[in-house]
Design a protein around this motif. Structure first.
Motif: not given
Length: 273
Positions: A136-143
């Protein structure tokens, strides 16, 4: 970080034989210098055809990228080269793709390739996202997001490529206009908001010499871009500036530094415009 490339001649004999069960005896092998994810990357010809082969050892940390490309390939008709066969043997996972003609897209200002890339991204937006395992895009960018609340901007149900490196776009000038570009290397295929690929393209356009305003003008050629909230675009620019900063801190090679400079320029533009 780039994966060390080796020649096709260094494959175990059993793996080479398994490839030739699909191709027939190889007549020519042209090793590729593009791309970062594969240990094997070559264009090969035999009496029966031409293929692009990419592969990794089955124990490689990025072996999952081969599985991702295999899973998404059947859903990419008209967007990407067709996957013709897969070989898993002798410790290797090898994919045989349709060999495309053309050149790597030129992203420079005024390039005739830019409208073709915009058309390609519009077609991608119109492609249903398959029901397969995807990050998920939001997982990839969460950090990398400045605030956790920003992550909802990146979420969505759409199929994304996310690696708009111009070397991943092949343009065939002999094909009909409006259908000349194809996307290769779907290792980072992701599910998320429809406008994100246009955002990823912006960073590569700036790296190729566009101003941030010019790059956003090209992103606006993709209808989904107009669905993006202004705050969401700024949050995405911020997250990518943070991501590329982390990459260059770990490995400050010229290629990564160019992307970090571009993402910082876009971030600054979003915060000051």
């Amino acid at each position: 970080m780039a994966t060390t490339r080796i020649g096709l001649d260094r494959l175990p004999p059993a793996a080479r034989a398994a490839v030739e069960q699909h191709t027939g005896p190889l007549l020519t092998v042209e090793e590729s210098t593009e791309g970062f994810n594969s240990e094997i990357a070559a264009r090969v010809t035999s009496t029966t055809g031409t293929w692009h082969i990419k592969g990794l050892r089955t124990d490689h940390p990025r072996a999952w990228t081969q599985r991702r490309e295999t899973a998404v390939a059947p859903f990419l008709t008209g967007l990407a080269p067709a996957l013709r066969w897969r070989v898993e043997t002798a410790g290797w996972d090898l994919l045989g793709f349709e060999a495309l003609h053309g050149h790597h897209a030129n992203y420079a200002p005024n390039s005739p390739d830019l409208p073709e890339v915009a058309t390609l991204l519009r077609r991608l937006n119109e492609t249903p996202c398959p029901d397969i395992e995807l990050r998920q895009a939001e997982q990839r960018l969460e950090h990398y997001a400045a605030h956790p609340d920003d992550l909802h901007y990146f979420a969505g149900p759409h199929l994304l490529h996310t690696d708009l490196n111009n070397a991943n776009v092949l343009v065939d000038a002999e094909a009909p206009q409006g259908d000349r570009a194809r996307l290769v290397d779907w290792a980072w295929a992701t599910r998320g908001a429809a406008w994100l690929d246009a955002g990823y393209w912006i960073i590569w356009l700036i790296a190729a010499g566009h101003t941030p305003a010019s790059a956003e003008h090209w992103a606006a050629e993709i209808p989904s871009w107009h669905t993006a909230p202004a705050k969401g675009i700024t949050a995405f620019a911020t997250a990518n500036a943070n991501l590329w900063s982390e990459i260059t801190n770990a490995d400050p090679d010229p290629w990564a530094l160019r992307l970090a400079t571009a993402s910082n320029a876009w971030h600054t533009h979003r915060r000051t415009s």
